[in-house]
Design a protein around this motif. Sequence first.
Motif, mmCIF file in Angstrom:
data_model
loop_
_atom_site.group_PDB
_atom_site.id
_atom_site.type_symbol
_atom_site.label_atom_id
_atom_site.label_comp_id
_atom_site.label_asym_id
_atom_site.label_seq_id
_atom_site.Cartn_x
_atom_site.Cartn_y
_atom_site.Cartn_z
ATOM 1 N N MET A 395 0.822 -1.208 0.000
ATOM 2 C CA MET A 395 0.000 0.000 0.000
ATOM 3 C C MET A 395 0.858 1.260 0.000
ATOM 4 O O MET A 395 0.480 2.269 -0.578
ATOM 5 N N HIS A 396 2.006 1.199 0.671
ATOM 6 C CA HIS A 396 2.947 2.322 0.620
ATOM 7 C C HIS A 396 3.286 2.615 -0.843
ATOM 8 O O HIS A 396 3.249 3.758 -1.283
ATOM 9 N N GLU A 397 3.570 1.556 -1.595
ATOM 10 C CA GLU A 397 3.934 1.746 -3.000
ATOM 11 C C GLU A 397 2.743 2.231 -3.821
ATOM 12 O O GLU A 397 2.884 3.117 -4.653
ATOM 13 N N LEU A 398 1.568 1.652 -3.583
ATOM 14 C CA LEU A 398 0.382 2.121 -4.309
ATOM 15 C C LEU A 398 0.109 3.589 -3.971
ATOM 16 O O LEU A 398 -0.299 4.368 -4.822
ATOM 17 N N ALA A 399 0.378 3.968 -2.730
ATOM 18 C CA ALA A 399 0.079 5.334 -2.296
ATOM 19 C C ALA A 399 1.015 6.359 -2.930
ATOM 20 O O ALA A 399 0.651 7.527 -3.064
ATOM 21 N N HIS A 400 2.218 5.926 -3.341
ATOM 22 C CA HIS A 400 3.068 6.861 -4.097
ATOM 23 C C HIS A 400 2.350 7.293 -5.375
ATOM 24 O O HIS A 400 2.614 8.370 -5.905
ATOM 25 N N GLY A 401 1.458 6.456 -5.879
ATOM 26 C CA GLY A 401 0.721 6.771 -7.098
ATOM 27 C C GLY A 401 -0.599 7.480 -6.838
ATOM 28 O O GLY A 401 -1.355 7.732 -7.767
ATOM 29 N N GLU A 427 7.309 12.946 0.765
ATOM 30 C CA GLU A 427 6.656 11.961 -0.091
ATOM 31 C C GLU A 427 6.693 10.566 0.560
ATOM 32 O O GLU A 427 5.725 9.806 0.475
ATOM 33 N N GLU A 428 7.789 10.234 1.218
ATOM 34 C CA GLU A 428 7.859 8.935 1.897
ATOM 35 C C GLU A 428 6.867 8.869 3.047
ATOM 36 O O GLU A 428 6.196 7.857 3.243
ATOM 37 N N ALA A 429 6.773 9.958 3.826
ATOM 38 C CA ALA A 429 5.798 9.982 4.926
ATOM 39 C C ALA A 429 4.384 9.886 4.363
ATOM 40 O O ALA A 429 3.534 9.157 4.878
ATOM 41 N N ALA A 475 15.653 10.059 3.590
ATOM 42 C CA ALA A 475 14.250 10.393 3.307
ATOM 43 C C ALA A 475 13.267 9.501 4.069
ATOM 44 O O ALA A 475 12.329 9.994 4.700
ATOM 45 N N HIS A 476 13.494 8.195 4.049
ATOM 46 C CA HIS A 476 12.562 7.293 4.732
ATOM 47 C C HIS A 476 12.659 7.458 6.246
ATOM 48 O O HIS A 476 11.651 7.437 6.946
ATOM 49 N N GLY A 477 13.882 7.602 6.745
ATOM 50 C CA GLY A 477 14.080 7.774 8.181
ATOM 51 C C GLY A 477 13.403 9.032 8.687
ATOM 52 O O GLY A 477 12.690 9.037 9.696
#
Length: 574
Positions: A395-401, A427-429, A475-477
Motif C-alpha cells: 500500500m505504501h507503493e500504491l500510495a506513491h501513485g 513523499e515517503e511519509a 528520506a525514509h528515516g
Amino acid sequence: MLDTRWTRLAALAAAAGLTACTGDRGTDGTAATGAVADVSEIASAESMEARLAKFAPVTLTFDESLLDENRRTVVKNLVEASDELDRIFELQAWRGNADPASWLPAGDDAESRAAREYVRIMVGPWDQLDDGRPFIDGVGPRPTGAGSYPEDMTAAEFEAFVAQYPEVADKLTSYYTVVGRYGDAIVATPYSEAYRDRLTAAAENLRIAAAAAENASLAKFLEERADAFLTDEYYESEVSWMRLSDNLIDPTIGPYEVYEDALFGYKASFESYIGLRDPVESERLESLVVYLPSLEENLPIPDEHKYLDRAFTSPISVVTLIYGAGEARKGTQTIAFNLPNDPRVREEEGSKKVMLRNVIDAKFVTILKPIAEMVLDEDQAARLTVDPYFTRVLMHELAHGLGPDYVTGHPDLTVNKALRDLYSALEEAKADVVGTHSLGVLAAQGVYTEEFQEEVYIDHVADMFRCVRFGAEEAHGKGCLIQFNYLWENGAIDYDDETTRFRAVIDLMPGAISDMAGQLLLLQATGDYAGAEAFLERYGTMTPEMLGALERLDGVVPVDIRPTYAVKEMMETW
Ligand code: ZN
C-alpha cells in the motif's frame, strides 16, 4: 541533443556576471540538512566493526533451474550492465569516490578492513545511519548536492543563475544532467556525455540481453533503454518498462530516484534491480488495483486536489531479487519501489510497483519482528505477522501513485520541483500514512477484516522504530520520525513509563492517520515549501522515549540487511 549547445550558450551569456538571489524563503535551501552541518564535521567514535555489525549479512538466492541458456545470457548481461551503473553511481554519490587512495584507510588491521567494507556499503565515507556524519578521519561534511553539483555550490547561487538565464533552466534542473561551473556560468552536462564510457558499455550489454530475450516486451524495453543511455531520452523506455508482460526476468535499470541530491532533489541516481517475477503472487496483488480510483476519491483532501480521471493501470510485480546495484545497494535496502517518477508516464500509464518478496521476508524475520518484541507491549508484538507488513509495504507503493503530482492550478509545476530538497522525506511519509489510511478504506469496504486493519496499525507503529534507525537525514528515516511524532502528539501512540514499551492506540489511529495524510497531501497540492519546512521541523525531533527505545535496540537488533547475491557465483559456471 541540445544540451551542449544550451550549456555553452549559458556560459557565454553568463559572462555578464551573476545577480544576487533575493530568495523567497530566506534560506539557501539547505536549512534541513544545514542544521546538522556543524556536527557533521565530527566523526563519531563508534568503531568500524560495530557499525558493520548493524548490517546482517543475507545471501539472496533463487532457483537456478528457472534459467535456460538464453535466460542465463540475459541475466549475465543485465548483471554486467548493472555493474557499470554501479561505478557511475559511485561518482554520483561523491566525486571523491574516483580517487579512494587519497582518503580510504589502506591498513590490514580489522578496523581498516571494516572501514573499507563500510565504505562499500555507504558508497562513500558518510554514515547514513549516523545522520550523514563522516566515519573516516579527515573527511569533511557530505556535499549537499552529492556528486551532481560542484561541492561548494549553494542553492542560492544555482537559483540566481537559473533566474537570470531561464532558457537553460530545463537543462540545469533536468533529472539527467550533471551540474558544473564554466567560468562564471553554471553548466549542465548530460549523463550520456558525463558518463559516456560506462553507459556505452552498459548499452552494449542491454543489446546482447535483448537479442537473447525470448520475451518481446522485454527485448523492446532493453533495446530502448540502451538507446536512452546514449541519448538521455528516457520517456519511451519508461513506457515500455510499464508495459512489460509475461516476462520472467524483470529488470529495473537506469537513472531513477533523486534522494542523493539533497540540494534540490533534481538529479536521478543510476541503479538496478534484477528480479525474477512470480506471476501468481503478482496477479493476486493486482486484483487490488480496481480499488485505486476509490482510494483516490477517499483521500482526506478537497476534491479539487484529487486526480479522479487518472489512469490506474498500475501493474504490480512480485519478484525474487537476484541482483542489485548502484543506489539500490547503498545503505539500507529497498523492499519495494514504485516507478517511474516521470509524471508524464505516470499520468498516461500509471506507475508500476515492484515488491521484492525475498527482501521483505528477510527484513521481517531479521529485524521487524525482533524490534516489535523489544519495544511494543507484548500482546501487540505477538500479533505481528509478515502478512500485514507485506500488505502495508504494497500500500505504501500504491500510495506513491495517489495524490498530487502537480501543484494544483500549475500544470507545469511538479510537486517534486516545488518542494525541492524537502520533497523526498515528505513523499515517503505521505506514502506511509496514505497507505495505512487507504487500507482502512478497504477494510471499511470489506476487502480486509477489521482485525487485519488493527494489525496494520500495530505494524505501522513497530515499523517506524525500524525505519527511524535509517537516520533522520535519510528520506525514509525522516519520513518515519515525523509520522511517529505526529501520532505521539495526537495520542495515537501510548507509552508506559514503567515497562518503557509503546502501543498503538487502536481507537485513535484512524483519525490521526487520516489527519496527517490530509496535511501532507495539502502541502504537496499547494507546493507549500515554507509549510513543508515548518512541518518537518515541528515533527523532526526525537523524543527521549523514542531515543531510549533506540538505545535498547542498539547492538541487539541489526538495523538492516546486507545482501550478497548468489547469482555472481552461479554466473561463473554459466
Ligand atoms: Zn516509498
